[in-house]
Design a protein around this motif. Structure first.
Motif, PDB file in Angstrom:
ATOM      1  N   HIS A  19       0.811  -1.217   0.000  1.00 36.53           N
ATOM      2  CA  HIS A  19       0.000   0.000   0.000  1.00 36.53           C
ATOM      3  C   HIS A  19       0.847   1.270   0.000  1.00 36.53           C
ATOM      4  O   HIS A  19       0.534   2.237  -0.687  1.00 36.53           O
ATOM      5  CB  HIS A  19      -0.953   0.009   1.197  1.00 36.53           C
ATOM      6  CG  HIS A  19      -1.852   1.191   1.230  1.00 36.53           C
ATOM      7  ND1 HIS A  19      -2.921   1.322   0.378  1.00 36.53           N
ATOM      8  CD2 HIS A  19      -1.837   2.306   1.992  1.00 36.53           C
ATOM      9  CE1 HIS A  19      -3.534   2.485   0.619  1.00 36.53           C
ATOM     10  NE2 HIS A  19      -2.888   3.094   1.590  1.00 36.53           N
ATOM     11  N   ARG A  40       4.475   2.977  -0.801  1.00 39.79           N
ATOM     12  CA  ARG A  40       5.722   2.828  -1.559  1.00 39.79           C
ATOM     13  C   ARG A  40       6.514   4.124  -1.389  1.00 39.79           C
ATOM     14  O   ARG A  40       6.053   5.184  -1.778  1.00 39.79           O
ATOM     15  CB  ARG A  40       5.398   2.546  -3.031  1.00 39.79           C
ATOM     16  CG  ARG A  40       4.661   1.221  -3.172  1.00 39.79           C
ATOM     17  CD  ARG A  40       4.013   1.018  -4.521  1.00 39.79           C
ATOM     18  NE  ARG A  40       3.203   2.095  -5.053  1.00 39.79           N
ATOM     19  CZ  ARG A  40       1.952   2.385  -4.659  1.00 39.79           C
ATOM     20  NH1 ARG A  40       1.389   1.704  -3.680  1.00 39.79           N
ATOM     21  NH2 ARG A  40       1.277   3.356  -5.217  1.00 39.79           N
ATOM     22  N   ALA A  57       4.132   7.070  -2.403  1.00 43.72           N
ATOM     23  CA  ALA A  57       2.826   6.741  -2.977  1.00 43.72           C
ATOM     24  C   ALA A  57       2.027   5.967  -1.931  1.00 43.72           C
ATOM     25  O   ALA A  57       2.597   5.203  -1.145  1.00 43.72           O
ATOM     26  CB  ALA A  57       2.995   5.904  -4.235  1.00 43.72           C
ATOM     27  N   ARG A  58       0.716   6.165  -1.949  1.00 44.74           N
ATOM     28  CA  ARG A  58      -0.179   5.434  -1.038  1.00 44.74           C
ATOM     29  C   ARG A  58      -1.350   4.907  -1.843  1.00 44.74           C
ATOM     30  O   ARG A  58      -2.120   5.679  -2.413  1.00 44.74           O
ATOM     31  CB  ARG A  58      -0.678   6.345   0.061  1.00 44.74           C
ATOM     32  CG  ARG A  58       0.449   6.807   0.947  1.00 44.74           C
ATOM     33  CD  ARG A  58      -0.021   7.034   2.318  1.00 44.74           C
ATOM     34  NE  ARG A  58       1.128   7.367   3.160  1.00 44.74           N
ATOM     35  CZ  ARG A  58       1.089   7.284   4.445  1.00 44.74           C
ATOM     36  NH1 ARG A  58       0.012   6.873   5.052  1.00 44.74           N
ATOM     37  NH2 ARG A  58       2.142   7.598   5.155  1.00 44.74           N
ATOM     38  N   GLY A  59      -1.464   3.587  -1.881  1.00 39.61           N
ATOM     39  CA  GLY A  59      -2.537   2.969  -2.658  1.00 39.61           C
ATOM     40  C   GLY A  59      -2.413   3.352  -4.117  1.00 39.61           C
ATOM     41  O   GLY A  59      -1.352   3.226  -4.712  1.00 39.61           O
ATOM     42  N   THR A  60      -3.476   3.889  -4.688  1.00 43.24           N
ATOM     43  CA  THR A  60      -3.459   4.310  -6.093  1.00 43.24           C
ATOM     44  C   THR A  60      -2.998   5.750  -6.248  1.00 43.24           C
ATOM     45  O   THR A  60      -2.895   6.251  -7.366  1.00 43.24           O
ATOM     46  CB  THR A  60      -4.854   4.167  -6.718  1.00 43.24           C
ATOM     47  OG1 THR A  60      -5.778   4.971  -5.981  1.00 43.24           O
ATOM     48  CG2 THR A  60      -5.305   2.716  -6.721  1.00 43.24           C
ATOM     49  N   ARG A  61      -2.728   6.410  -5.141  1.00 42.39           N
ATOM     50  CA  ARG A  61      -2.317   7.824  -5.183  1.00 42.39           C
ATOM     51  C   ARG A  61      -0.794   7.933  -5.304  1.00 42.39           C
ATOM     52  O   ARG A  61      -0.066   7.800  -4.320  1.00 42.39           O
ATOM     53  CB  ARG A  61      -2.803   8.535  -3.938  1.00 42.39           C
ATOM     54  CG  ARG A  61      -2.575  10.008  -3.987  1.00 42.39           C
ATOM     55  CD  ARG A  61      -3.239  10.689  -2.809  1.00 42.39           C
ATOM     56  NE  ARG A  61      -2.766  12.052  -2.729  1.00 42.39           N
ATOM     57  CZ  ARG A  61      -2.649  12.726  -1.620  1.00 42.39           C
ATOM     58  NH1 ARG A  61      -2.986  12.180  -0.479  1.00 42.39           N
ATOM     59  NH2 ARG A  61      -2.207  13.961  -1.638  1.00 42.39           N
ATOM     60  N   GLU A  62      -0.303   8.148  -6.505  1.00 43.07           N
ATOM     61  CA  GLU A  62       1.126   8.345  -6.746  1.00 43.07           C
ATOM     62  C   GLU A  62       1.537   9.712  -6.221  1.00 43.07           C
ATOM     63  O   GLU A  62       0.750  10.659  -6.244  1.00 43.07           O
ATOM     64  CB  GLU A  62       1.432   8.246  -8.240  1.00 43.07           C
ATOM     65  CG  GLU A  62       1.169   6.880  -8.830  1.00 43.07           C
ATOM     66  CD  GLU A  62       2.041   5.786  -8.238  1.00 43.07           C
ATOM     67  OE1 GLU A  62       3.228   6.053  -7.929  1.00 43.07           O
ATOM     68  OE2 GLU A  62       1.531   4.668  -8.071  1.00 43.07           O
TER      69      GLU A  62
END
Length: 83
Positions: free
Chosen positions: A21, A23, A35-40
Motif C-alpha cells: 500500500h 511505496r 505513494a499510497r494505494g493508487t495515489r502516486e
C-alpha cells in the motif's frame, strides 16, 4: 545531519510495506516520493540520513523520522522493506 550525496548509499531506492500500500522512494538527491494505494506522489519532500536514523521534511511542512534496522525501515508506525 548530512544529506546522502552518493548514488551508492545503501538506503536509496524503493521501500514498500508488506501489503504494497505504501511505496516510499528515497532519491539520491535528498528528496523522497511516497505513494499510497493508487495515489502516486501522495507525499514528497526532503530527507537526511545520519547513521541508521532518517528525518523527513514534507513539502507541506510536516516532519517525521525513522530508523533502519536489519534491512528494514521503521517509519511513522509503518514497516517498509527494500524492494
Amino acid at each position: 545531519m548530512q544529506t546522502c550525496e552518493t548514488e551508492h548509499h545503501p538506503y536509496f531506492g524503493l521501500w514498500v510495506t508488506a501489503d504494497g500500500h505504501v511505496r516510499h522512494e528515497l532519491l539520491p538527491n535528498g528528496r523522497y516520493d511516497e505513494a499510497r494505494g493508487t495515489r502516486e506522489s501522495a507525499y514528497q519532500g526532503r530527507y537526511e540520513v545520519e547513521g541508521n536514523y532518517i528525518r523527513y521534511w514534507d513539502d507541506t511542512g510536516f516532519t517525521a523520522d525513522g530508523t533502519f534496522r536489519d534491512g528494514v525501515l521503521y517509519h511513522g508506525g509503518m514497516v517498509l522493506y527494500r524492494q
